[in-house]
Scaffold this active site. Structure first.
Site, PDB file in Angstrom:
ATOM      1  CB  SER A 217     -63.579  -8.197   0.374  1.00  0.00           C
ATOM      2  OG  SER A 217     -62.768  -8.874   0.938  1.00  0.00           O
ATOM      3  CG  ASN A 218     -65.281 -10.301   4.925  1.00  0.00           C
ATOM      4  OD1 ASN A 218     -64.138 -10.466   5.662  1.00  0.00           O
ATOM      5  ND2 ASN A 218     -65.326 -11.378   4.276  1.00  0.00           N
TER       6      ASN A 218
END
Ligand code: C5P
Length: 212
Positions: A21-22
């Protein structure tokens, strides 16, 4: 107007317990949804996994992966007059998703990643008179990169921010952005609360809709 907003990160599963993810918190997209609803627009918010409350008067659609976000945007885009893609969509995902938790072993592990669908590109054929707004989170030269993306993605406006600044971008309540219009004009908004930037953006969308 009917305004469709995407916000937050996406999660790309590796196995049942791990994902890529980020750092997107979803705050910018949620601020846009809130500002648009406050201005009296009908708002649908397609959200990745975030720890934020749904703004008052906003219809929220929760998704997890880039593919699920792409499917949701495809399903709702014909409802809207303006699409604001504020989500930080993962660019790559694991090429295979293990159905069981990957076992730990000695040595290194190499992951093979494949590209996720480009959502803005996938809804380009449905654009017509709809207003499309994109975001560009950059760490290099935000203006040059944003101008390139504005043209490549066929957008009406791109909101560029330099995410390497401590007062802008991910996980903070303020942002400092450049609004770059498809007519070539650029407007710089110095460090301001995301809510303020969001209402400027809604005002821009309203003005652009009147021109059509
Ligand atoms: O990742 P990139 O900087 O190219 O993103 C620019 C814009 O494109 C953003 O508005 C983002 O929401 C959108 N995007 C997309 N589909 C992707 C990746 C990004 O629509 N797979």
């Amino acid at each position: 107007m009917n305004i469709l907003v995407t916000a937050g990160p996406t999660r790309e599963a590796l196995d049942p317990v791990r994902f890529l993810s980020n750092r997107s918190s979803g705050r910018m997209g949620y601020a846009i949804a809130a500002a648009a609803a406050q201005a009296g627009h009908a708002v649908r918010l397609i959200s990745g996994p975030v720890a934020l409350e749904t703004p008052a008067g906003v219809e929220r659609i929760d998704v997890v992966s880039a593919q699920a976000m792409a499917d949701a945007v495809q399903a709702h885009v014909t409802w809207c007059e303006a699409l604001v893609m504020a989500a930080a969509v993962a660019d790559w995902r694991p090429a295979t998703v293990s159905p069981a938790k990957l076992k730990k072993h000695a040595g290194t592990l190499t992951l093979e990643l494949e590209r996720t669908p480009d959502i803005l590109a996938s809804v380009q054929p449905l654009k017509g008179a709809r207003i499309y707004v994109g975001f560009a989170a950059e760490t290099g030269d935000p203006e040059a990169e944003a101008r390139r993306k504005l043209a490549a993605k066929g957008l009406d406006l791109i909101v560029a921010n330099d995410v390497s600044r401590p007062d802008a971008g991910f996980e903070v309540a303020t942002n400092a952005v450049m609004l770059i219009d498809s007519d070539g004009s650029l407007r710089q908004i110095e460090t301001a609360p995301k809510a303020e930037i969001a209402s400027e953006l809604v005002t821009w969308i309203e003005a652009r809709a009147k021109q059509a």
